[in-house]
Scaffold this motif. Structure first.
Motif, PDB file in Angstrom:
ATOM      1  N   LYS A  12     -28.616 -50.802  -7.738  1.00  0.00           N
ATOM      2  CA  LYS A  12     -29.926 -50.430  -8.263  1.00  0.00           C
ATOM      3  C   LYS A  12     -29.900 -48.950  -8.578  1.00  0.00           C
ATOM      4  N   PHE A  14     -32.023 -45.815 -10.286  1.00  0.00           N
ATOM      5  CA  PHE A  14     -33.334 -45.350 -10.746  1.00  0.00           C
ATOM      6  C   PHE A  14     -33.151 -44.205 -11.726  1.00  0.00           C
ATOM      7  N   ARG A  15     -34.016 -44.176 -12.725  1.00  0.00           N
ATOM      8  CA  ARG A  15     -34.066 -43.011 -13.597  1.00  0.00           C
ATOM      9  C   ARG A  15     -35.096 -42.058 -13.029  1.00  0.00           C
ATOM     10  N   VAL A  16     -34.697 -40.841 -12.843  1.00  0.00           N
ATOM     11  CA  VAL A  16     -35.652 -39.835 -12.400  1.00  0.00           C
ATOM     12  C   VAL A  16     -35.805 -38.840 -13.537  1.00  0.00           C
ATOM     13  N   TYR A  17     -36.994 -38.853 -14.147  1.00  0.00           N
ATOM     14  CA  TYR A  17     -37.195 -38.051 -15.345  1.00  0.00           C
ATOM     15  C   TYR A  17     -37.398 -36.585 -15.023  1.00  0.00           C
ATOM     16  N   ARG A  18     -36.825 -35.754 -15.874  1.00  0.00           N
ATOM     17  CA  ARG A  18     -37.094 -34.313 -15.792  1.00  0.00           C
ATOM     18  C   ARG A  18     -38.167 -34.008 -16.814  1.00  0.00           C
ATOM     19  N   ASN A  19     -39.129 -33.210 -16.443  1.00  0.00           N
ATOM     20  CA  ASN A  19     -40.208 -32.972 -17.394  1.00  0.00           C
ATOM     21  C   ASN A  19     -40.149 -31.574 -17.972  1.00  0.00           C
ATOM     22  N   ASN A  29     -42.293 -34.507 -23.839  1.00  0.00           N
ATOM     23  CA  ASN A  29     -41.919 -35.580 -22.928  1.00  0.00           C
ATOM     24  C   ASN A  29     -42.030 -36.951 -23.587  1.00  0.00           C
ATOM     25  N   LEU A  30     -42.955 -37.047 -24.565  1.00  0.00           N
ATOM     26  CA  LEU A  30     -43.176 -38.330 -25.221  1.00  0.00           C
ATOM     27  C   LEU A  30     -41.950 -38.762 -26.011  1.00  0.00           C
ATOM     28  N   ARG A  33     -36.883 -37.386 -23.627  1.00  0.00           N
ATOM     29  CA  ARG A  33     -36.974 -37.532 -22.195  1.00  0.00           C
ATOM     30  C   ARG A  33     -35.600 -37.468 -21.569  1.00  0.00           C
ATOM     31  N   THR A  38     -30.090 -42.001 -10.233  1.00  0.00           N
ATOM     32  CA  THR A  38     -29.876 -42.019  -8.785  1.00  0.00           C
ATOM     33  C   THR A  38     -29.448 -43.421  -8.377  1.00  0.00           C
TER      34      THR A  38
END
Lengths: 335, 269
Positions: A12, A14-19, A29-30, A33, A38
């Motif tokens: 599994k 996960f995508r962890v977005y940087r803003n 961000n729209l 991205r 992780t």
């Protein structure tokens, strides 16, 4: 023997977005991205057989909760295979959950504003439990879990220990074949813990219910589970008998000495000082390399001793050493 | 299906039972909500009496349609309040939604049954009174179709407003994501992400919140029921679009809702 839980190469990610910062950033961000990946669960495989009670442990953030969420169908994995009680958990949700139970120590499945009896009665209808089965299970559980004096209290007014007992009762009412217990003793006092352990043990032995138990409290595992799996950084580091684990990595003993007078440095060959307070000194030694009697002889030859005791190192400490010293790491390239 | 409906009824019943435990406070709640909302109409009516009518509509006619809408909204707020942001937001935030997924029952049904606010009877009664007041002030040319269309219109409005609640609840799946993700990675040291959650741009939200309901779910039906001339010269069938639009909206809302649930399961909570 057929597996109750069959897991192969489970991942599994996960995508962890940087803003981007600020108003313009919010707009960026729209479209643009960037994210980090992780790996919460990084290729695990195991089997659990019907009737087993297996402990699943690991430090915080190791991937325990993610695994449990996938196994209960709450989360869809990125890759890998799971067959639990004959179902793919996230694909056949309603059919799968009918025959499983789950207790998440931090949450309740009961209705917050309703008295416990009403909550359990609603669950009876949701699971379509036949009346006689419900009555016999409820009668038995309320006795073992001592639910009687808060049976008409709204769930929001229950103490943590009472709520946990109520949740355990709720999870087993429909005679599930497979139950997940995630931190069922977290934050509880000794008496509540003991009651809950007795209940879990009773159900596992009498009903042969398969149980996967996640906990921070190693004494839960020591009391209840023969087999234990350790996960860290999304990988299974150990999967086998608790006794074997302790045999390999534990085996340390403590020698607690009270000297007749204070010595500046009462060192002892073959043992380390791990605690010192005036005349009281605790030594730690490996049972395999030196015997307690040899150590005591050496001590009494050089110092005057008032009192002493020998004990096994608590399992908690052994497990903590495994985590801290990365004793089980078979590869280090990801560090 | 029958099992599902009986379950829903049971969930409503236990809540009604617990909400009626303190009858006096319940009655006070009921009266106060009816009175407060009623004052809006009284204030409006007092203003209107100084002008005789607005745009050719008399006070009685306005009260007629105002009453229907008020009744519908009150009913919707009673039945659909499980989808109300105030109720559904915390379900997502506290991770209670997982508990719904762990039960062998339809998710939509469980959310619907999670909250039933019987206090909204106050608003329904208030709407009904305004409607009756309107009826008493106008001479209506009743026909069987009109008699049947009034309840149908009300049901359409209930479903339409309910759909808006469902859509609002669905957006919670995304708006909460970053907080929940943060919880998972407390020890991973991951950075906070910012999810740009405005799935529906403001103009579209405005259109569906105010424009569509006021035109198709009250104005045109009222033109037909009250026999008013229509300055917009729309074809006659437009007055009967309310149920169609309500069903369409409900269908869209439920599709979006299911999409939200699927997303929730794949992105983690």
């Amino acid at each position: 023997m057929k597996s109750m839980i069959h897991v192969r190469d489970l991942h599994k990610t996960f995508r962890v977005y940087r803003n981007h910062k600020g108003y313009l950033g919010a707009l960026r961000n729209l479209f643009d991205r960037k994210y980090d990946l992780t790996h919460a669960v990084d290729g695990i495989s195991f089997d659990i057989h019907p009737g087993e009670l297996v402990g699943y442990i690991g430090p915080n953030g190791a991937g325990k909760s993610t695994t449990i969420k996938i196994l209960t169908g709450l989360l869809v994995p990125s890759a890998g295979e799971v067959i639990a009680n004959g179902h793919i958990p996230w694909k056949e949700r309603k059919r799968y959950v009918r025959d499983i139970g789950a207790v998440f120590g931090q949450r309740t499945t009961l209705w917050w504003d309703l008295p416990l009896t009403d909550s359990l009665d609603l669950l009876r209808h949701i699971y379509q439990i036949p009346e006689d089965l419900y009555q016999s299970n409820f009668g038995l559980f309320r006795e073992i879990l001592a639910l009687d004096h808060f049976i008409n209290t709204p769930v929001r007014a229950l103490s943590l220990g009472q709520r946990m007992r109520a949740d355990l009762c709720a999870a087993f009412l429909h005679n599930p074949s497979l139950v997940f217990l995630d931190e069922p003793t977290i934050g509880l006092d000794v008496i509540a813990k003991r009651r809950i352990r007795e209940f879990i043990q009773y159900i596992n032995q009498e009903r042969h219910t398969t149980i996967l138990l996640t906990t921070h409290d190693i004494s839960d595992i020591a009391r209840l589970c023969e087999r234990v799996m350790i996960i860290d950084h999304g990988r299974i580091l150990f999967n086998g008998k608790l006794a074997d684990l302790l045999e390999t990595f534990g085996g340390r003993r403590l020698l607690n000495v009270e000297f007749a007078e204070e010595y500046p440095s009462p060192t002892l060959d073959g043992a380390d000082i791990i605690y010192r307070n005036g005349v009281n000194i605790h030594y730690s030694f490996q049972r395999r390399s030196v015997s307690a009697s040899a150590l005591i002889r050496r001590l009494s030859e050089n110092y005057r001793i008032k009192d002493l005791s020998v004990e096994d190192q608590p399992i908690e400490d052994t497990i903590r050493e495994i985590y801290e010293n990365r004793l089980l790491y078979y590869d280090t390239d990801d560090e | 299906m029958i099992h599902a409906l009986r379950l829903l009824a049971r969930m409503y019943r236990v809540q009604i039972h617990s909400q009626l435990q303190y009858p006096l406070s319940f009655i006070m709640d009921l009266l106060s909500s009816a009175l407060i909302l009623g004052f809006f109409f009284v204030a409006f009516a007092l203003t209107l009496t100084r002008f005789e009518s607005i745009g050719g509509w008399t006070l009685g006619e306005v009260a007629f349609i105002w009453g229907i809408t008020e009744f519908s909204f009150g009913t919707m707020d009673m039945v659909f309040s499980g989808f109300d942001y105030d109720s559904f937001g915390p379900i997502i935030r506290k991770g209670q939604f997982d508990q719904l997924l762990l039960r062998p029952a339809n998710i939509t049904l469980q959310v619907l049954g999670s909250r039933f606010v019987i206090r909204r009877l106050g608003r329904m009664a208030e709407g009904l009174l305004i409607f009756l007041f309107g009826l008493s002030r106008i001479q209506l040319d009743w026909s069987l179709l009109k008699i049947l269309y009034v309840p149908l219109l009300s049901i359409s409005q209930i479903l339409f407003f309910g759909s808006l609640f469902i859509i609002g609840a669905t957006t919670t799946f995304w708006t909460m994501e970053r907080l929940e993700i943060l919880n998972i990675f407390t020890y991973g040291g991951a950075e906070v992400m910012s999810y740009p959650m405005h799935i529906f741009p403001r103009p579209i939200r405005m259109i569906f919140t105010y424009l569509v309901p006021s035109i198709f779910l009250s104005y045109f039906p009222a033109v037909y029921l009250l026999g008013k001339p229509d300055p917009l010269n729309a074809p006659a069938f437009v007055s009967f679009l309310a149920p169609v639009i309500a069903m369409l909206m409900l269908w869209l809302a439920l599709r979006f809702w299911r999409f939200g649930i699927r997303n929730y399961q794949s992105s983690g909570s």
